[in-house]
Design an enzyme around this catalytic site. Structure first.
Site, PDB file in Angstrom:
ATOM      1  N   ASP A  81       0.368  -4.806 -14.237  1.00 57.02           N
ATOM      2  CA  ASP A  81       0.810  -3.950 -15.359  1.00 57.02           C
ATOM      3  C   ASP A  81       2.265  -4.250 -15.701  1.00 57.02           C
ATOM      4  O   ASP A  81       2.642  -4.324 -16.874  1.00 57.02           O
ATOM      5  CB  ASP A  81       0.696  -2.455 -15.001  1.00 57.02           C
ATOM      6  CG  ASP A  81      -0.634  -1.846 -15.460  1.00 57.02           C
ATOM      7  OD1 ASP A  81      -1.659  -2.552 -15.393  1.00 57.02           O
ATOM      8  OD2 ASP A  81      -0.651  -0.664 -15.872  1.00 57.02           O
ATOM      9  N   ASP A 110       8.432  -5.333  -3.308  1.00 59.06           N
ATOM     10  CA  ASP A 110       9.495  -4.618  -4.033  1.00 59.06           C
ATOM     11  C   ASP A 110      10.435  -5.618  -4.704  1.00 59.06           C
ATOM     12  O   ASP A 110      10.805  -5.477  -5.875  1.00 59.06           O
ATOM     13  CB  ASP A 110      10.251  -3.636  -3.122  1.00 59.06           C
ATOM     14  CG  ASP A 110      10.688  -4.242  -1.796  1.00 59.06           C
ATOM     15  OD1 ASP A 110      10.272  -5.393  -1.491  1.00 59.06           O
ATOM     16  OD2 ASP A 110      11.434  -3.579  -1.050  1.00 59.06           O
ATOM     17  N   LYS A 170       4.084  -6.923   1.982  1.00 58.93           N
ATOM     18  CA  LYS A 170       5.111  -5.992   2.467  1.00 58.93           C
ATOM     19  C   LYS A 170       5.132  -6.136   3.996  1.00 58.93           C
ATOM     20  O   LYS A 170       4.899  -5.183   4.743  1.00 58.93           O
ATOM     21  CB  LYS A 170       4.751  -4.558   2.010  1.00 58.93           C
ATOM     22  CG  LYS A 170       5.799  -3.502   2.295  1.00 58.93           C
ATOM     23  CD  LYS A 170       7.025  -3.582   1.405  1.00 58.93           C
ATOM     24  CE  LYS A 170       8.090  -2.584   1.873  1.00 58.93           C
ATOM     25  NZ  LYS A 170       9.378  -2.768   1.148  1.00 58.93           N
ATOM     26  N   TYR A 216      -8.177   0.318  -1.765  1.00 55.80           N
ATOM     27  CA  TYR A 216      -9.164   0.766  -2.746  1.00 55.80           C
ATOM     28  C   TYR A 216     -10.512   1.064  -2.082  1.00 55.80           C
ATOM     29  O   TYR A 216     -11.277   1.884  -2.581  1.00 55.80           O
ATOM     30  CB  TYR A 216      -9.392  -0.297  -3.828  1.00 55.80           C
ATOM     31  CG  TYR A 216      -8.421  -0.255  -4.977  1.00 55.80           C
ATOM     32  CD1 TYR A 216      -7.058  -0.390  -4.768  1.00 55.80           C
ATOM     33  CD2 TYR A 216      -8.874  -0.093  -6.282  1.00 55.80           C
ATOM     34  CE1 TYR A 216      -6.175  -0.373  -5.827  1.00 55.80           C
ATOM     35  CE2 TYR A 216      -7.994  -0.072  -7.343  1.00 55.80           C
ATOM     36  CZ  TYR A 216      -6.645  -0.211  -7.118  1.00 55.80           C
ATOM     37  OH  TYR A 216      -5.783  -0.195  -8.170  1.00 55.80           O
ATOM     38  N   ASP A 219      -2.574  -4.654  -8.660  1.00 54.83           N
ATOM     39  CA  ASP A 219      -2.782  -3.681  -9.737  1.00 54.83           C
ATOM     40  C   ASP A 219      -1.439  -3.335 -10.378  1.00 54.83           C
ATOM     41  O   ASP A 219      -1.271  -3.367 -11.600  1.00 54.83           O
ATOM     42  CB  ASP A 219      -3.448  -2.423  -9.156  1.00 54.83           C
ATOM     43  CG  ASP A 219      -3.642  -1.341 -10.210  1.00 54.83           C
ATOM     44  OD1 ASP A 219      -4.097  -1.678 -11.310  1.00 54.83           O
ATOM     45  OD2 ASP A 219      -3.328  -0.168  -9.919  1.00 54.83           O
TER      46      ASP A 219
HETATM   47  C1  IPM Z   1      -7.174  -2.135 -13.326  1.00 55.03           C
HETATM   48  C2  IPM Z   1      -7.307  -0.645 -13.417  1.00 55.03           C
HETATM   49  C3  IPM Z   1      -8.279  -0.156 -12.358  1.00 55.03           C
HETATM   50  C4  IPM Z   1      -7.709  -0.547 -11.002  1.00 55.03           C
HETATM   51  C5  IPM Z   1      -8.570   1.346 -12.414  1.00 55.03           C
HETATM   52  C6  IPM Z   1      -9.121   1.765 -13.761  1.00 55.03           C
HETATM   53  C7  IPM Z   1      -9.467   1.791 -11.307  1.00 55.03           C
HETATM   54  O1  IPM Z   1      -6.070  -0.042 -13.318  1.00 55.03           O
HETATM   55  O2  IPM Z   1      -8.205  -2.838 -13.460  1.00 55.03           O
HETATM   56  O3  IPM Z   1      -6.061  -2.614 -13.119  1.00 55.03           O
HETATM   57  O4  IPM Z   1      -6.874   0.175 -10.433  1.00 55.03           O
HETATM   58  O5  IPM Z   1      -8.107  -1.585 -10.484  1.00 55.03           O
HETATM   59 MG    MG Z   2      -4.417  -1.421 -13.260  1.00 56.90          MG
END
Ligand code: IPM
Ligand code: MG
Length: 356
Positions: A251, A223, A191, A142, A247
């Site tokens: 999710d 993975d 990884k 990042y 990240d």
């Molecule tokens: C998160 C989001 C952010 C990230 C984006 C919006 C830049 O997806 O906080 O998980 O990738 O960190």
């Molecule tokens: Mg995210």
């Protein structure tokens, strides 16, 4: 206690969900005799529209001088074609970096009332899910150098993924300390079969693990972890991982809870200053309709009370209020189930406030 909170509603559903969290914080303030002073700051697309940059220096300064930051969400299709330097997300990354918020805690907890909202079978999630992802937030790909250059007549893009030992050790300590306070089980995800940064990550974590003999420590590849999270999520307690893996895995993990709208997060620094935000995005498709789920944001405000303000009883009370509202059968559209009562975003905020 008196606390200064920088409030960054952002874009899309951001302002709607933040308004509900503020309702709940106001109720906490009344009930427990605190004073919360809010300073609103534009971030993301709304700031680009006004100032041609995703956050102003003044806004950043307000965040730095506050006791904590509460954020909604940033971004949307309207700003997708902005140059990378002024994209909405850039402001989020800048706040994380400038406030030193290197430790991102993303608890994945399944409220048992929502077990049937999870896309996974009840044999897998029915026993309850309670895991915590500790994501490194200010390093890795990042923040590494990026470029796109012309090489032999075609464009070549590069993103570097640097990690120093001290950055790894710093997040590792947060993870081991957190594991000590939970079920003393830590999985470090990397990884290392491919990436040099992961090999340094693993070596550093192994060194740290010797300082925490009580913690049952294990390594896993990212993975395989993605697969195990779906196959057998209850094997995990605390997971620690680098920025991008965190990240993606967070999710994925959010779906174990039924809806990404339920998941809060805390981004912590070495001091008490932290930023609190739901892990979901700005959902521009449903913005302004008053149907978003504000519970991830309300639970983020609870984390703020717990981690930045040391108000454990108040935080517990907010979490219990959410639980009670779910027990009573109230649901926003994303977590709607048979025989439940469907409510709007603002009704959900009011219900949680009342339950407090
Ligand atoms: C998160 C989001 C952010 C990230 C984006 C919006 C830049 O997806 O906080 O998980 O990738 O960190
Ligand atoms: Mg995210």
């Amino acid at each position: 206690m008196k606390k200064k909170i920088a409030v960054l509603p952002g874009d899309g559903i951001g302002p709607e969900i933040i308004a509900q969290a503020i309702k709940v914080l106001d109720t906490v303030a009344r009930r427990y005799n605190h004073e919360f002073e809010y300073t609103y700051v534009d971030i993301g697309g709304c700031s680009i529209d006004k100032y041609n940059r995703p956050i102003t220096e003044e806004g950043m300064q307000i965040c730095k001088e506050s006791d904590s930051v509460l954020l909604g969400a940033v971004g949307g299709p309207k700003w997708d074609d902005c140059p990378p330097e002024i994209r909405p997300e850039k402001a989020l990354l800048a706040v994380r970096k400038e406030l030193g918020l290197f430790a991102n805690l993303r608890p994945t907890k399944l409220f048992l009332q929502l077990a049937s909202s999870s896309p996974l079978k009840s044999e897998i999630v029915g026993g309850g899910i309670d895991l915590l992802i500790v994501r490194e937030l200010t390093g890795g790909v990042y923040f590494g150098a990026k470029k796109t250059e012309n090489v032999d007549g075609q464009l070549v893009a590069t993103d570097l993924m640097p990690y120093s030992e001290s950055e790894i050790e710093r997040i590792g300590r947060v993870a081991f300390e957190t594991a000590m306070k939970r079920n003393k089980k830590l999985t470090s995800v990397d990884k290392a079969n491919v990436l040099e940064t992961s090999r340094l990550w693993r070596k550093t974590m192994h060194r740290l693990s010797l300082e925490y003999p009580e913690v049952e420590y294990g390594d896993a590849l990212v993975d395989s972890t993605a697969m195990q999270l779906i196959k057998n999520p209850s094997q995990f307690d605390v997971i620690v991982t680098e920025n991008m893996f965190g990240d993606i895995l967070s999710d994925e993990a959010s779906m174990l809870t039924g809806s990404i709208g339920m998941m809060p997060s805390a981004s912590l620094s070495l001091g008490t200053l932290g930023m609190y935000e739901p892990i979901h995005g700005s959902a521009p498709d449903i913005a302004g309709l008053d149907i978003a789920n504000p519970l991830g944001t309300i639970l983020s405000a609870a984390m703020m009370l717990r981690y930045s303000f040391d108000m454990a009883a108040e935080a517990d009370a907010v979490e219990e209020a959410v639980n009670r509202v779910l027990d009573l059968g109230y649901r926003t559209g994303d977590i709607m189930q048979d025989n439940c009562k469907k409510v709007s975003c603002s009704q959900m905020g009011a219900l949680v406030s009342q339950a407090l």
